[in-house]
Scaffold this active site. Structure first.
Site, mmCIF file in Angstrom:
data_model
loop_
_atom_site.group_PDB
_atom_site.id
_atom_site.type_symbol
_atom_site.label_atom_id
_atom_site.label_comp_id
_atom_site.label_asym_id
_atom_site.label_seq_id
_atom_site.Cartn_x
_atom_site.Cartn_y
_atom_site.Cartn_z
ATOM 1 N N CYS A 157 -49.481 -1.896 2.686
ATOM 2 C CA CYS A 157 -50.622 -0.984 2.652
ATOM 3 C C CYS A 157 -50.170 0.419 3.074
ATOM 4 C CB CYS A 157 -51.711 -1.492 3.603
ATOM 5 S SG CYS A 157 -53.184 -0.433 3.676
ATOM 6 N N ASP A 165 -58.325 -19.646 1.876
ATOM 7 C CA ASP A 165 -58.016 -19.116 0.550
ATOM 8 C C ASP A 165 -57.284 -20.196 -0.229
ATOM 9 O OD1 ASP A 165 -57.639 -16.929 -1.478
ATOM 10 O OD2 ASP A 165 -55.536 -17.303 -1.005
ATOM 11 N N GLU A 189 -64.323 -19.212 -0.529
ATOM 12 C CA GLU A 189 -64.713 -18.408 -1.682
ATOM 13 C C GLU A 189 -65.616 -19.211 -2.606
ATOM 14 O OE1 GLU A 189 -61.581 -15.265 -3.172
ATOM 15 O OE2 GLU A 189 -60.572 -17.157 -2.767
ATOM 16 N N CYS A 228 -51.356 2.143 5.217
ATOM 17 C CA CYS A 228 -51.437 2.243 6.674
ATOM 18 C C CYS A 228 -50.200 1.680 7.356
ATOM 19 C CB CYS A 228 -52.682 1.550 7.198
ATOM 20 S SG CYS A 228 -52.618 -0.264 7.107
ATOM 21 N N ASP A 262 -51.654 -14.280 0.358
ATOM 22 C CA ASP A 262 -52.603 -15.358 0.625
ATOM 23 C C ASP A 262 -53.162 -15.297 2.043
ATOM 24 O OD1 ASP A 262 -52.131 -16.284 -1.948
ATOM 25 O OD2 ASP A 262 -50.495 -17.595 -1.312
ATOM 26 N N CYS A 270 -56.965 -2.220 7.704
ATOM 27 C CA CYS A 270 -57.682 -0.940 7.635
ATOM 28 C C CYS A 270 -58.799 -0.926 6.585
ATOM 29 C CB CYS A 270 -56.704 0.198 7.342
ATOM 30 S SG CYS A 270 -56.008 0.167 5.664
ATOM 31 N N CYS A 280 -56.895 -4.551 2.376
ATOM 32 C CA CYS A 280 -56.070 -4.632 3.584
ATOM 33 C C CYS A 280 -56.927 -5.150 4.740
ATOM 34 C CB CYS A 280 -55.499 -3.253 3.929
ATOM 35 S SG CYS A 280 -54.587 -3.206 5.502
#
Length: 380
Positions: free
Chosen positions: A345, A189, A273, A347, A354, A329, A326
């Site tokens: 999150c 990333d 990406e 969860c 990052d 999950c 996330c």
């Protein structure tokens, strides 16, 4: 290990004599003239006749230009660089027609890098020395690294940058050995605070070479602005500004080479990406930092080195919400401003923005590699 033969360019700096400098200056000027005139002819033919001029036609035009009284000086340099610049123009039009680039631009004297390409019949390479056509002496090259043993260059390109430095790029065929297979994979990333964050949790710092030399650059530019247009002092100051830019670019390129080599050497699969940097630099608040990071150059280095070394590079959809998803999950948050560097999150997982994005890029990259390019992630 398996090996493959690739075409590889070795770039060196050289120091021309006064005679060679004058001869190269005339060659650069002829190359620029031929390129611009051929571009003008092709543009005129399209605007007035809606007709595409072929490369073969421009080659015939060049022969005619050499016979004209006003441009008989085109016969002074070697024919190779003039023919090569017509090939480069054809390549620029091919990219434009395939919508891979913009319309070709005219070359401006003194504002960009000058270059001339010599084919195999326009130079000699003997006993480790390169001698260009129509030059009496071999070039004084600084051999910072050796050429592959037994290499026979197929073409060389000499160039002069805005800082007045001369370089020669020697193209040879070389057998490159693939790296040992490894089960390691990584998601990358890219960013500004950290140049890139890996799915392993490691963050590669961004050296920000342009920002580190910004004071020196600003001082040189202020001195340039105070000089009179057309004066010798202005020409000298323009070279000093170019030297600062060259220092920034050289250090950035060296850092990106080391980073890309490491990523390709350590990982069998590198997921990245598919960013549209051209659109991202339209953000005037971040354009300077994005240009300094040079993400596109890093991606290019990773891709060609992976191809050489038997590695896989997967570019995921640029619209994939890697930061907002996330990695534990799969929950996607609705809003996640750039100022938020950590988030929790529902969860219960706590994410570094990052690192989480890098993990998602890695997971999706492996999915695309397994299921094919038809896989498209959900869009936020």
């Amino acid at each position: 290990m398996a090996s493959k033969v690739v075409k590889r360019a070795y770039r060196y700096r050289f120091y021309p004599t006064e005679e060679q400098r004058d001869q190269l200056a005339r060659t650069f000027g002829c190359v620029r003239y031929v390129y611009n005139r051929a571009l003008a002819e092709r543009s005129r033919a399209w605007s007035q006749e809606q007709r595409r001029v072929t490369h073969a036609e421009t080659d015939k035009m060049l022969t005619q230009w050499k016979r004209e009284q006003d441009t008989v000086w085109l016969t002074e340099p070697s024919k190779g660089p003039l023919q090569a610049t017509l090939r480069n123009l054809q390549g620029a039009f091919d990219k434009f027609w395939r919508k891979q680039g913009g319309y070709p631009n005219f070359k401006k004297k003194g504002r960009s890098r000058d270059s001339a390409t010599y084919f195999a019949n326009c130079f000699s390479f003997r006993d480790g020395q390169v001698k260009l056509a129509k030059q009496a002496e071999a070039l004084d090259i600084r051999w910072s690294r050796p050429l592959p043993e037994g290499a026979q260059p197929s073409q060389v390109t000499v160039s002069r940058d805005a800082a007045g430095r001369y370089h020669i790029s020697i193209l040879v065929e070389e057998a490159v050995t693939e790296h040992e297979p490894t089960g390691a994979t990584v998601g990358v990333d890219v960013g500004i605070t950290s140049l890139c964050t890996l799915s392993t949790g490691e963050k590669i710092r961004n050296p920000r070479y342009e920002r580190r030399d910004r004071e020196r650059l600003a001082k040189a530019q202020r001195r340039l602005a105070r000089t009179q247009k057309g004066s010798n002092n202005r020409a000298k100051m323009r070279v000093k500004v170019a030297k600062v830019y060259a220092r920034i670019a050289d250090r950035r390129r060296d850092h990106l080479h080391k980073l890309s080599t490491r990523l390709v050497r350590e990982n069998q699969v590198v997921a990245i990406e598919d960013l549209s940097v051209r659109n991202m630099v339209r953000n005037h608040n971040l354009a300077r930092a994005i240009a300094d990071a040079s993400w596109a150059q890093l991606r290019s280095m990773i891709e060609y080195k992976a191809d050489w070394r038997g590695r896989e590079v997967v570019a995921i959809d640029r619209f994939y919400p890697s930061s907002k998803t996330c990695s534990a999950c799969g929950h996607i948050v609705d809003i996640l401003p750039l100022s938020v560097r950590e988030w929790i999150c529902p969860c219960g997982a706590v994410h570094d923005r990052d690192v989480n994005a890098a993990k998602n890029i890695q997971a999706l990259g492996l999915s695309v590699l397994a299921c094919g390019d038809g896989v498209r992630p959900p869009r936020a």
